[in-house]
Design an enzyme around this catalytic site. Structure first.
Site, PDB file in Angstrom:
ATOM      1  CE  LYS A   1      -4.214  -2.157   1.489  1.00  0.00           C
ATOM      2  NZ  LYS A   1      -3.864  -3.569   1.761  1.00  0.00           N
TER       3      LYS A   1
HETATM    4  C1  LIG Z   1      -4.527  -4.643   1.303  1.00  0.00           C
HETATM    5  C2  LIG Z   1      -3.747  -5.908   1.220  1.00  0.00           C
HETATM    6  C3  LIG Z   1      -4.075  -6.927   0.304  1.00  0.00           C
HETATM    7  C4  LIG Z   1      -5.292  -6.897  -0.593  1.00  0.00           C
HETATM    8  O1  LIG Z   1      -5.270  -5.848  -1.506  1.00  0.00           O
HETATM    9  P1  LIG Z   1      -6.459  -5.655  -2.580  1.00  0.00           P
HETATM   10  O2  LIG Z   1      -6.722  -4.203  -2.649  1.00  0.00           O
HETATM   11  O3  LIG Z   1      -7.589  -6.437  -2.075  1.00  0.00           O
HETATM   12  O4  LIG Z   1      -5.959  -6.160  -3.847  1.00  0.00           O
HETATM   13  C5  LIG Z   1      -3.231  -8.035   0.222  1.00  0.00           C
HETATM   14  N1  LIG Z   1      -2.157  -8.156   1.024  1.00  0.00           N
HETATM   15  C6  LIG Z   1      -1.826  -7.207   1.934  1.00  0.00           C
HETATM   16  C7  LIG Z   1      -0.630  -7.414   2.784  1.00  0.00           C
HETATM   17  C8  LIG Z   1      -2.599  -6.047   2.066  1.00  0.00           C
HETATM   18  O5  LIG Z   1      -2.263  -5.108   2.973  1.00  0.00           O
END
Ligand SMILES: *Cc1c(COP(=O)(O)O)cnc(C)c1O
Length: 460
Positions: A109
């Protein structure tokens, strides 16, 4: 570049306004009027930030963000702890791991929110405006949003998390940030309570305008756009067609891969990995998405029943018809089931493949990967790994997307492998810093008090 809503009833906006708007006023999601194509493969020797700027450029039009794009990309990715920013490591024959955990808060993120925080600040400063970013988190989004917004002049940020339900590292990444414009709020309740509280605040017109509330949740187009960059980076590094295996719950990360593919990146198949909350895998297999209760799993960032970014893909799938998109989503709400027609399902299944993994097999995958390669992977990455390797075809070049550092989910890693993942030095300082937490009940009145205090202290 102009942006339209998937529901077709919101004003057409340019990029800078879409960035700040988040959700469209008709309840839809903003998408570019057309998906731009990239004719010249980016040159990876220019570095990640330059590749990102090249890929993002066609999306941002000619506003404030466009005028400062190179500088914003450089600033966003210069703090990442690996010279490649998003390193691609070979973990088997034509099998690669795209490591997206080299940012300040150790999850993928950061790749979007470092940039989005700076874009917000640039546009708002230019307009002499100020917003309060309000969000709810189950762990990773909140820490990445705080890291992307801390210390920025034109933004305050308040993040709600469920008290006692995020990991120690995740909590400390939110509560130890000393910047005055940041507040982490522990809500006595679940993640859903946090999210309901945020929704209630946004649905209160008086509150919304008094605090100039803004959102950086995963439905913000700018986040999807920023994520397309690492798929192009991968394409540029590999120099040949590949498929990706992406652990996903909200359909955000894999949507970015799908957009990169439409832009012309040589991506063959998009392999979706779900945990036990496997609505997306069911949709891809059958054309039907049942609405089911969410069960907690070892990969909590993917414990989601309604994938919010799916709407953008459905819009493409229904040939960009707002009527068909709206109808499908209304049916989902009334009948608790989303059904695509046969042609649409066939098209989806020609690009996407999917599978899901229960907790026992998440642990088994983490353990097997450690035994065979000495590599520690986090539970989310294990989902992508397991499904990707299971569905891989002969001779397919496969890139597994690693979405978090194993130290962010150390309890699960220790249980599966007996190894204690070390927290990288760039993130270890959170263990020693004092925490600052506001505690509230899930009540709008309590939240209002926190918002008022926040605005008073950061503006003084
Ligand atoms: C947010 C997150 C995801 C899922 O992301 P999507 O937006 O659903 O594709 C997967 N792994 C981690 C570690 C995350 O923080």
């Amino acid at each position: 570049m102009r942006y339209v809503s998937t529901r077709g009833r919101a004003p057409v906006l340019d990029f800078d306004d879409v960035l700040l708007a988040g959700l469209a006023s008709d309840g839809g999601l903003y998408v570019p009027e057309s998906i731009p194509t990239i004719e010249t493969m980016p040159d990876p020797s220019a570095g990640y930030a330059a590749v990102a700027a090249q890929v993002i450029r066609p999306f941002v039009g000619d506003g404030v963000v466009a005028s400062r794009l190179d500088e914003l990309c450089n600033a966003s990715y210069s703090g990442f702890a690996h010279p490649d920013v998003a390193p691609l490591t070979e973990v088997g024959d034509d099998l690669f791991l795209l490591e997206l955990h080299w940012g300040p808060t150790l999850s993928f993120k950061d790749y979007a929110l470092q940039l989005v925080g700076r874009m917000f600040d640039a546009v708002l400063t230019d307009r002499s405006e100020r917003v309060l970013v309000l969000g709810a988190t189950s762990g990773d989004t909140g820490s990445a949003a705080i890291a992307g917004c801390e210390g920025r002049d034109a933004i305050d940020v308040v993040i709600l998390y469920p008290d006692g339900r995020v990991s120690d590292v995740q909590r400390r990444q939110m509560t130890t940030v000393p910047a005055e414009n940041v507040r982490a709020v522990a809500v006595s309740g679940t993640f859903d309570d946090c999210q309901d509280l945020v929704k209630a605040a946004f649905n209160d017109p008086e509150l919304r305008s008094r605090f100039s509330l803004a959102a950086v949740n995963s439905i913000n187009w700018a986040r999807v756009m920023a994520q397309t960059a690492y798929y192009w980076w991968t394409a540029a590094k590999l120099g040949r067609p590949f498929s990706v295996a992406v652990p996903t719950g909200n359909f955000g990360n894999v949507l970015a891969a799908s957009v990169a593919q439409r832009m012309g990146a040589p991506i063959e198949r998009l392999i979706v990995g779900n945990n036990a909350n496997h609505g997306l895998a069911t949709l891809i297999a059958t054309g039907r998405l049942p609405l089911e209760e969410v069960a907690p799993t070892l990969a909590p960032a993917m414990d989601i029943a309604v994938p919010s970014n799916l709407e953008r893909y459905l819009f493409e799938l229904f040939d960009r018809s707002p009527e068909a998109t709206t109808e499908a989503l209304e049916m989902f709400r009334s009948d608790r089931k989303l059904v695509t027609d046969e042609i649409a399902h066939h098209e989806m299944a020609s690009v996407f493949a999917a599978g899901w993994v229960d907790d026992a097999h998440i642990e088994e995958t983490m353990s097997d990967v450690y035994a065979s390669s000495g590599l520690l992977i986090d539970p989310h990455t294990a989902v992508g790994w397991q499904v990707g390797v299971r569905l891989r075809r002969d001779d397919e070049v496969l890139v597994i997307v690693s979405t978090a550092h194993p130290a962010k989910f150390s309890d699960a890693v220790i249980r599966a492998t007996g190894q204690v993942p070390t927290l990288p030095t760039r993130a270890a300082h959170v263990l020693d810093l004092p925490e600052r937490i506001s505690h509230i009940d899930p009540a709008l009145g309590d939240l209002e008090v926190v918002l008022s205090e926040m605005v008073r202290s950061s503006h003084s």
